[in-house]
Write a protein that holds these residues in place. Sequence first.
Motif, PDB file in Angstrom:
ATOM      1  N   PRO A  19       0.799  -1.235   0.000  1.00 46.71           N
ATOM      2  CA  PRO A  19       0.000   0.000   0.000  1.00 46.71           C
ATOM      3  C   PRO A  19       0.827   1.278   0.000  1.00 46.71           C
ATOM      4  CG  PRO A  19      -0.909  -1.591   1.549  1.00 46.71           C
ATOM      5  CD  PRO A  19       0.414  -2.143   1.105  1.00 46.71           C
ATOM      6  N   PHE A  20       2.029   1.252   0.586  1.00 39.95           N
ATOM      7  CA  PHE A  20       2.832   2.467   0.665  1.00 39.95           C
ATOM      8  C   PHE A  20       3.954   2.509  -0.374  1.00 39.95           C
ATOM      9  CE2 PHE A  20       3.789  -0.656   3.970  1.00 39.95           C
ATOM     10  CZ  PHE A  20       5.126  -0.962   3.736  1.00 39.95           C
ATOM     11  N   ALA A  21       3.934   1.585  -1.344  1.00 39.10           N
ATOM     12  CA  ALA A  21       4.916   1.604  -2.423  1.00 39.10           C
ATOM     13  C   ALA A  21       4.365   2.329  -3.636  1.00 39.10           C
ATOM     14  CB  ALA A  21       5.298   0.171  -2.808  1.00 39.10           C
ATOM     15  N   GLU A  22       5.273   2.843  -4.469  1.00 38.54           N
ATOM     16  CA  GLU A  22       4.873   3.398  -5.763  1.00 38.54           C
ATOM     17  C   GLU A  22       4.913   2.272  -6.786  1.00 38.54           C
ATOM     18  OE1 GLU A  22       6.374   6.559  -9.171  1.00 38.54           O
ATOM     19  OE2 GLU A  22       6.609   7.084  -7.050  1.00 38.54           O
ATOM     20  N   ILE A  23       3.817   2.046  -7.471  1.00 38.87           N
ATOM     21  CA  ILE A  23       3.733   0.974  -8.465  1.00 38.87           C
ATOM     22  C   ILE A  23       4.296   1.482  -9.787  1.00 38.87           C
ATOM     23  CG2 ILE A  23       2.228  -0.669  -9.609  1.00 38.87           C
ATOM     24  CD1 ILE A  23       2.478  -0.906  -6.498  1.00 38.87           C
ATOM     25  N   VAL A  24       5.191   0.696 -10.371  1.00 36.06           N
ATOM     26  CA  VAL A  24       5.865   1.074 -11.618  1.00 36.06           C
ATOM     27  C   VAL A  24       5.505   0.059 -12.697  1.00 36.06           C
ATOM     28  CG1 VAL A  24       8.083   1.547 -12.720  1.00 36.06           C
ATOM     29  CG2 VAL A  24       7.778   2.030 -10.276  1.00 36.06           C
ATOM     30  N   LYS A  25       5.149   0.553 -13.851  1.00 39.97           N
ATOM     31  CA  LYS A  25       4.832  -0.291 -15.005  1.00 39.97           C
ATOM     32  C   LYS A  25       5.785   0.029 -16.144  1.00 39.97           C
ATOM     33  CE  LYS A  25       1.167  -2.235 -13.134  1.00 39.97           C
ATOM     34  NZ  LYS A  25       1.055  -3.679 -12.900  1.00 39.97           N
ATOM     35  N   ALA A  48      25.104  -0.904  -4.977  1.00 39.22           N
ATOM     36  CA  ALA A  48      26.485  -0.605  -5.385  1.00 39.22           C
ATOM     37  C   ALA A  48      26.487   0.503  -6.437  1.00 39.22           C
ATOM     38  CB  ALA A  48      27.213  -1.842  -5.889  1.00 39.22           C
ATOM     39  N   GLY A  49      25.441   1.325  -6.418  1.00 43.03           N
ATOM     40  CA  GLY A  49      25.303   2.433  -7.364  1.00 43.03           C
ATOM     41  C   GLY A  49      25.090   3.739  -6.633  1.00 43.03           C
ATOM     42  N   HIS A  50      24.759   4.764  -7.374  1.00 44.57           N
ATOM     43  CA  HIS A  50      24.571   6.095  -6.814  1.00 44.57           C
ATOM     44  C   HIS A  50      23.377   6.113  -5.857  1.00 44.57           C
ATOM     45  CE1 HIS A  50      27.389   8.098  -9.638  1.00 44.57           C
ATOM     46  NE2 HIS A  50      27.073   7.072 -10.399  1.00 44.57           N
ATOM     47  N   GLN A  51      23.591   6.634  -4.658  1.00 47.85           N
ATOM     48  CA  GLN A  51      22.527   6.637  -3.656  1.00 47.85           C
ATOM     49  C   GLN A  51      21.373   7.536  -4.056  1.00 47.85           C
ATOM     50  OE1 GLN A  51      23.328   8.075   0.452  1.00 47.85           O
ATOM     51  NE2 GLN A  51      22.800   6.011   1.081  1.00 47.85           N
ATOM     52  N   ASP A  52      21.656   8.565  -4.862  1.00 46.14           N
ATOM     53  CA  ASP A  52      20.594   9.494  -5.248  1.00 46.14           C
ATOM     54  C   ASP A  52      19.918   9.111  -6.561  1.00 46.14           C
ATOM     55  OD1 ASP A  52      22.741  10.023  -6.867  1.00 46.14           O
ATOM     56  OD2 ASP A  52      22.794  12.181  -6.509  1.00 46.14           O
ATOM     57  N   LYS A  53      20.148   7.874  -7.038  1.00 43.78           N
ATOM     58  CA  LYS A  53      19.507   7.420  -8.272  1.00 43.78           C
ATOM     59  C   LYS A  53      17.993   7.327  -8.069  1.00 43.78           C
ATOM     60  CE  LYS A  53      20.059   3.957 -11.909  1.00 43.78           C
ATOM     61  NZ  LYS A  53      20.794   2.752 -12.350  1.00 43.78           N
ATOM     62  N   GLY A  58      16.092   2.877 -11.264  1.00 43.01           N
ATOM     63  CA  GLY A  58      16.608   1.656 -10.658  1.00 43.01           C
ATOM     64  C   GLY A  58      15.782   0.447 -11.048  1.00 43.01           C
ATOM     65  N   VAL A  59      14.484   0.621 -11.130  1.00 46.84           N
ATOM     66  CA  VAL A  59      13.597  -0.448 -11.583  1.00 46.84           C
ATOM     67  C   VAL A  59      13.841  -0.739 -13.061  1.00 46.84           C
ATOM     68  CG1 VAL A  59      11.191  -1.065 -12.028  1.00 46.84           C
ATOM     69  CG2 VAL A  59      11.827  -0.022  -9.845  1.00 46.84           C
ATOM     70  N   ALA A  60      14.007   0.307 -13.857  1.00 44.13           N
ATOM     71  CA  ALA A  60      14.235   0.127 -15.295  1.00 44.13           C
ATOM     72  C   ALA A  60      15.504  -0.651 -15.555  1.00 44.13           C
ATOM     73  CB  ALA A  60      14.294   1.484 -15.993  1.00 44.13           C
ATOM     74  N   HIS A  67      16.064  -8.884 -14.044  1.00 40.21           N
ATOM     75  CA  HIS A  67      15.956  -9.103 -12.605  1.00 40.21           C
ATOM     76  C   HIS A  67      14.567  -8.718 -12.093  1.00 40.21           C
ATOM     77  CE1 HIS A  67      20.596  -8.361 -12.452  1.00 40.21           C
ATOM     78  NE2 HIS A  67      20.288  -9.577 -12.897  1.00 40.21           N
ATOM     79  N   LEU A  68      14.319  -9.051 -10.847  1.00 45.67           N
ATOM     80  CA  LEU A  68      13.052  -8.704 -10.205  1.00 45.67           C
ATOM     81  C   LEU A  68      13.333  -8.419  -8.737  1.00 45.67           C
ATOM     82  CD1 LEU A  68       9.578 -10.315 -10.630  1.00 45.67           C
ATOM     83  CD2 LEU A  68      10.556 -10.125  -8.352  1.00 45.67           C
TER      84      LEU A  68
END
Length: 220
Positions: A19-25, A48-53, A58-60, A67-68
Amino acid sequence: MEKERVSASASGQKLLWIPFAEIVKPEMKARGTYSKGYPQGLVVHHTAGHQDKLGKSGVAYGREQGHLYLYMDMHGKIFQAFPLNKWGYHAGKSSYPGLGSGVSAKLVGLEVAAAGKLDRAGSGWKTYWGKPLPKEQVREIPKKNANQQPGAYQRYTAAQEASIIELCLWLKKNNPAVFNFDYVLGHDEVAPTRKNDPGGSLSMTMPALRELLKKRYATA
């Protein structure tokens, strides 16, 4: 779907969308359905990447790699691109007592935006791509401590740590018969010869986190 996401507080709802996540399609690539219809636990990673990404990027990236996982940005915001009954690769070659090998098929992955283990840069530390980090972003582990390997790590932010705890408590409350705090694990616990995440990025060891979750859940 909207009906499934109505409440974040009710117990045993067996929701497939947080409920508190942003859903990405579109959705990330799933390899199958969990044998119990829901993850038995969770693996904590660092990107292991940029913290401000940004979360969607990151999902893309994960989608492109096949991956999932759930993705968490530096502010503790969670991004979800698959229902919780589906599993996909995130842990690689892995095993754990009680789960056997290939834990991706049993545990959901959580990628937390952080550089992870750092390299020495004079009297300070830098990311593997060369960015110096201020002292307040660094945690040094002088000697092996449970899952934490010696070295310096970019710290998870306070918001990230609070969100990790909130997420795990919700995953348990949502389906208490399946989700098990004993299976909230570090990538460095399921693949210790290959991985060091979360290591010192997390302010406590993974065994300490599991005990904290159990105490919080019991008194909620």
